[in-house]
Design an enzyme around this catalytic site. Structure first.
Site, PDB file in Angstrom:
ATOM      1  N   HIS A 170       0.820  -1.206   0.000  1.00  0.00           N
ATOM      2  CA  HIS A 170       0.000   0.000   0.000  1.00  0.00           C
ATOM      3  C   HIS A 170       0.858   1.263   0.000  1.00  0.00           C
ATOM      4  CE1 HIS A 170      -3.293   2.622   1.888  1.00  0.00           C
ATOM      5  NE2 HIS A 170      -3.844   2.115   0.802  1.00  0.00           N
ATOM      6  N   LYS A 205       3.241   4.429  -1.155  1.00  0.00           N
ATOM      7  CA  LYS A 205       3.358   5.395  -2.250  1.00  0.00           C
ATOM      8  C   LYS A 205       4.666   6.139  -2.045  1.00  0.00           C
ATOM      9  CE  LYS A 205      -1.280   4.916  -1.540  1.00  0.00           C
ATOM     10  NZ  LYS A 205      -1.921   4.408  -0.303  1.00  0.00           N
ATOM     11  N   ASP A 256      16.995  10.766  -7.655  1.00  0.00           N
ATOM     12  CA  ASP A 256      18.437  11.006  -7.519  1.00  0.00           C
ATOM     13  C   ASP A 256      18.926  10.903  -6.078  1.00  0.00           C
ATOM     14  OD1 ASP A 256      18.721  11.341 -10.232  1.00  0.00           O
ATOM     15  OD2 ASP A 256      18.616  13.528 -10.172  1.00  0.00           O
ATOM     16  N   HIS A 292      -9.594  11.724   1.985  1.00  0.00           N
ATOM     17  CA  HIS A 292      -8.653  10.609   1.848  1.00  0.00           C
ATOM     18  C   HIS A 292      -7.334  10.889   2.563  1.00  0.00           C
ATOM     19  CE1 HIS A 292      -6.122   7.598  -0.431  1.00  0.00           C
ATOM     20  NE2 HIS A 292      -7.211   6.888  -0.236  1.00  0.00           N
ATOM     21  N   LYS A 323      -4.510  11.023   5.388  1.00  0.00           N
ATOM     22  CA  LYS A 323      -4.145  10.041   6.411  1.00  0.00           C
ATOM     23  C   LYS A 323      -3.071  10.656   7.310  1.00  0.00           C
ATOM     24  CE  LYS A 323      -4.269   6.848   2.482  1.00  0.00           C
ATOM     25  NZ  LYS A 323      -5.532   6.153   2.596  1.00  0.00           N
ATOM     26  N   ASP A 344      -0.906  16.942  20.293  1.00  0.00           N
ATOM     27  CA  ASP A 344      -0.444  18.136  21.031  1.00  0.00           C
ATOM     28  C   ASP A 344       0.132  19.213  20.116  1.00  0.00           C
ATOM     29  OD1 ASP A 344      -1.222  16.857  23.327  1.00  0.00           O
ATOM     30  OD2 ASP A 344       0.793  16.183  23.878  1.00  0.00           O
TER      31      ASP A 344
END
Length: 506
Positions: free
Chosen positions: A246, A248, A253, A424, A426, A431
């Site tokens: 899952h 991404k 470089d 979407h 996440k 604090d």
């Protein structure tokens, strides 16, 4: 599990031999029907016995047994596809061993990471030491980061940096689509590959199931190395189908990296009629933490290709950069790890909170530990706020999420539903100082099954940006009123309860 397969194979051979005998006896139809019935019943009983002996989480065990007992055919098929509890450490022992071998032991970075923790509070030091031990990567102080809000800003930055590449481009995605955004990426990668830049692309075989062969062929023809992660050819016989990549990740470089919630697809740009505006969050990093993000990609790439990549072209020396008081730590979690890394770090963040816990997650399906930690925090007076989607993209998960709302609301947590499209993003903020942003959802799949990667941030400008973005999202959301939420129809509550019952299996 191997024993299960052996027993089923033995039963099939026995049936075959029995049916051959019955062909000559003349009563084949009756024999086939009765024998298949017996076989199916024995299979259900045997699977139930195996689940019981696997010592799973009690809620998972009970759910599976209830499912098999109440809906034998559905339960049997669901177990074959998604329920087989292969011993993860044995299944991924090659990858686990490889991860240990490829961990870059830079003593200066590790020593400095420990020394600089002295300016943190005790609870913050414990969190980052735990992350260091579980994730094998230190907190870095020579890393700059930038929060990218939504698809347009994210992909404009990604494509701009890719076009600057001179040596290599590494990409790792769960979903890769052959649509307008995917075509734009393909054209850029083909151009860079033809100009001598090394391009490695790792995509999840299940997440990118609809990816056209022509798309892959065009990239390969131009010299792009594109490889599926854990390819699934025969789903019924593939014991890895439930463990998906899952992540991404983009690394260019060895100097700039990207991680977050956005895949490659037009919906992530807000171009989908079904979802409309797509609210998401990504992170761009430069400096020391890129080495760790690169290492995570390299481990996955070597696992699938046996190709090792090392040296200064891939792992830059950032010791010349100024050390900062703010910290960034890249952490990978997955079924190849001994511990549930991301879940344990989220739990540690939640119980360390003194003032506030703010969460944005499209799929909120917490396990018992996370749920209890959130309720106790809310009961203790900590400001617990959760933003979830108003409309679903995955109906069962959506309703399972809502089944957790009443007890959280009762404990004093505040829950909001995002009104302006699909939420979407996440991330979690504690604090207003600690934050985590990446690919992991606040759900059981991300905690127990998926390969994930998150950035953990301490007192960075990116943390401040996440705080401001969260406050902005609240303005685009409506708060759930406990009294009104309690009035939802009985059929809705029944569906939510059913979805929650299935949540340990999702």
């Amino acid at each position: 599990m191997r024993n299960v397969v052996k027993v089923l194979f033995f039963l099939i051979i026995t049936i075959g031999a029995y049916l051959i005998i019955q062909i000559f006896a003349g009563d084949l139809a009756v024999s086939v029907l009765s024998f298949v019935s017996v076989l199916f019943t024995l299979s259900i009983i045997f699977i139930g016995f195996v689940i019981f002996l696997e010592n799973r989480n009690p809620s998972q065990t009970i759910t599976w047994l209830v499912l098999l007992g109440s809906f034998p055919l559905f339960g049997f098929l669901f177990y074959i596809f998604f329920g087989r509890n292969i011993k993860k450490r044995r299944l991924f022992e090659k990858k686990a061993a490889l991860d240990e071998q490829l961990i870059q032991e830079d003593e200066r970075i590790h020593r400095e990471a420990i020394e600089k923790m002295t300016h943190m509070g005790d609870h913050q030091q414990l969190l980052f030491k735990l992350a260091h031990r579980l994730g094998h990567t230190p907190i870095t102080y020579r890393t700059s980061s930038k929060v990218l809000t939504n698809g347009e800003e994210t992909f404009s930055h990604i494509f701009e940096e890719i076009k600057k590449a001179t040596h290599h481009i590494h990409l790792e995605y769960y979903i890769l689509r052959h649509d307008d955004l995917g075509q734009e990426l393909k054209d850029i990668l083909i151009d860079k590959a033809k100009n001598g830049v090394i391009v490695r692309f790792l995509y999840d075989d299940v997440g990118s199931l609809k990816l056209s062969r022509q798309y892959i062929a065009d990239l390969e023809k131009a010299g792009v190395q594109i490889v599926p992660f854990l390819p699934v050819r025969l789903p019924l016989l593939n014991n890895k189908i439930n463990f998906r990549n899952h992540r991404k990740i983009v690394v260019i470089d060895g100097e700039v990296g990207f991680v977050g919630g956005l895949n490659i697809g037009d919906e992530y740009m807000g171009r989908s009629r079904q979802y409309g505006f797509w609210r998401d969050t990504h992170l761009m990093i430069k400096g020391e933490a890129v080495r760790d993000l690169q290492q995570i990609f390299m481990q996955d790439w070597y696992y699938m290709t046996n190709e090792r990549c090392s040296g200064v072209d891939y792992f830059k020396d950032f010791s010349h950069l100024e050390s900062r008081a703010e910290g960034v730590q890249m952490i990978a979690g997955g079924p190849d790890k001994q511990w549930e890394v991301i879940k344990n770090l989220f739990f540690s963040m939640i119980i360390s909170a003194k003032k506030s816990i703010w969460i944005a997650s499209p799929y909120f399906v917490p396990d018992d530990d996370i749920l209890s930690a959130l309720k106790i925090a809310a009961l203790s007076g900590v400001d617990v706020r959760i933003i979830a989607p108003k409309n679903p993209d995955k109906r069962i998960v959506f309703h399972a999420s809502r089944s957790y709302f009443p007890e959280l609301l009762e404990a004093g947590a505040k829950i909001y539903e995002y009104d302006q499209g699909f939420m979407h993003s996440k991330f979690i903020i504690v604090d207003s100082e600690l934050a985590s942003i990446g690919t992991a959802n606040m759900d059981m799949r991300s905690f127990h099954l998926n390969f994930e990667v998150n950035a953990f941030l301490y007192k960075t400008k990116s943390t401040e940006k996440l705080v401001n973005d969260f406050l902005g999202d609240l303005e685009q959301s409506h708060e759930i009123v406990p009294e009104e939420f309690a009035k939802r129809p009985l059929r809705v509550r029944l569906f939510e309860s059913t979805a929650r019952l299935l949540s340990p299996l999702l």
